[in-house]
Design an enzyme around this catalytic site. Structure first.
Site, short mmCIF file in Angstrom:
data_model
loop_
_atom_site.label_atom_id
_atom_site.label_comp_id
_atom_site.label_asym_id
_atom_site.label_seq_id
_atom_site.Cartn_x
_atom_site.Cartn_y
_atom_site.Cartn_z
N GLU A 70 34.61 65.21 -17.76
CA GLU A 70 34.12 63.80 -16.91
C GLU A 70 33.38 64.23 -15.60
O GLU A 70 33.19 65.42 -14.99
CB GLU A 70 35.69 63.36 -16.11
CG GLU A 70 36.44 62.66 -17.43
CD GLU A 70 37.65 61.75 -16.78
OE1 GLU A 70 37.66 61.80 -15.74
OE2 GLU A 70 38.56 61.47 -17.73
N HIS B 259 33.24 57.40 -12.94
CA HIS B 259 33.56 58.42 -13.57
C HIS B 259 33.42 57.97 -14.92
O HIS B 259 32.94 57.16 -15.32
CB HIS B 259 34.72 58.99 -13.60
CG HIS B 259 35.87 58.29 -13.73
ND1 HIS B 259 36.44 56.94 -13.47
CD2 HIS B 259 36.71 58.46 -14.96
CE1 HIS B 259 37.68 56.53 -13.83
NE2 HIS B 259 37.78 57.23 -15.13
N HIS C 168 34.10 59.04 -19.18
CA HIS C 168 35.22 59.10 -20.33
C HIS C 168 34.69 59.79 -21.42
O HIS C 168 34.13 59.02 -22.36
CB HIS C 168 36.02 57.75 -20.86
CG HIS C 168 36.85 57.32 -19.61
ND1 HIS C 168 37.74 56.31 -19.99
CD2 HIS C 168 37.59 57.84 -18.49
CE1 HIS C 168 38.63 55.93 -18.78
NE2 HIS C 168 38.52 56.96 -17.89
N ASP D 184 44.00 56.26 -13.95
CA ASP D 184 42.70 55.56 -13.15
C ASP D 184 43.37 54.79 -12.29
O ASP D 184 43.09 54.82 -10.89
CB ASP D 184 41.86 54.90 -14.00
CG ASP D 184 41.04 56.13 -14.94
OD1 ASP D 184 40.70 57.36 -14.32
OD2 ASP D 184 40.60 55.93 -15.77
ZN LIG Z 1 39.31 57.33 -16.31
#
Ligand SMILES: [Zn+2]
Length: 143
Positions: free
Chosen positions: A23, A83, A85, A96
Site C-alpha cells: 500500500e 492510500h 488497496h 480503515d
Molecule cells: Zn485501506
C-alpha cells in the site's frame, strides 16, 4: 466533495502503482470550505507498516507533523489522506474506519489491480466522536 487537479489525481494513483504490491499512503493539503475540500498539494509518505504493508498503512506521526507544519507555512491545511488497496476493492475496511481520526477530512482509496491503478473513491469522515464516526461516499471533482 473533494476537488483536485488532474495532476494531483494522477500523482496519488501513480504512487499506488509504484508501491505495488504494498500500500502507498499520503496526505492531501489545501483548503476546506464547508463540506468542500480543495487540494492544492499532495505529500507522499512512506508506509511505516513493516508487519503487513500489503494491506495496512501507517503514516509516521513525526512525518505527519512535519507535513502539517510545512503546509501551514504555505497557507494549507490537511484536508485528507490517501492510500491504495493492492488487488482489493476501493472500499474502506473496518481497519480503515478504526484508524481514521480526522473528522471532516477526505479518505481517498485507489484499487490497484495487478500493478495498475483501477478505481479511485473518496470518503468523508463524519460524526462527532470515535463512537459515531462514519466514512461516507463523496464525489471527486477533477479540475
Ligand atoms: Zn485501506
Amino acid at each position: 466533495m473533494l476537488k483536485l487537479a488532474q495532476s494531483h489525481y494522477d500523482s496519488l494513483r501513480q504512487h499506488g502503482e509504484e508501491t505495488y504490491p504494498n500500500e502507498c499512503c499520503g496526505v492531501l493539503l489545501g483548503q476546506m470550505e464547508g463540506d468542500q475540500r480543495t487540494v492544492t498539494s499532495v505529500a507522499r509518505c512512506g508506509n511505516t507498516r513493516n508487519d503487513s504493508p500489503h494491506n495496512r498503512y501507517h503514516i509516521d506521526p513525526k512525518e505527519l507533523i512535519r507535513i502539517q507544519r510545512e503546509g501551514r507555512e504555505r497557507g494549507e491545511d490537511i484536508v485528507g489522506f490517501y492510500h491504495s488497496h493492492p488487488d482489493h476493492p476501493p472500499r474502506w475496511s473496518p481497519t480503515d474506519l478504526a484508524e481514521a481520526h480526522w473528522f471532516g477530512c477526505s479518505y481517498v482509496i485507489t484499487s490497484v489491480e495487478k500493478g495498475k491503478a483501477a478505481v479511485t473513491n473518496s470518503f468523508e469522515l463524519t460524526g462527532t466522536d470515535e463512537n459515531d464516526k462514519k466514512l461516507l461516499d463523496e464525489k471527486i471533482e477533477i479540475s
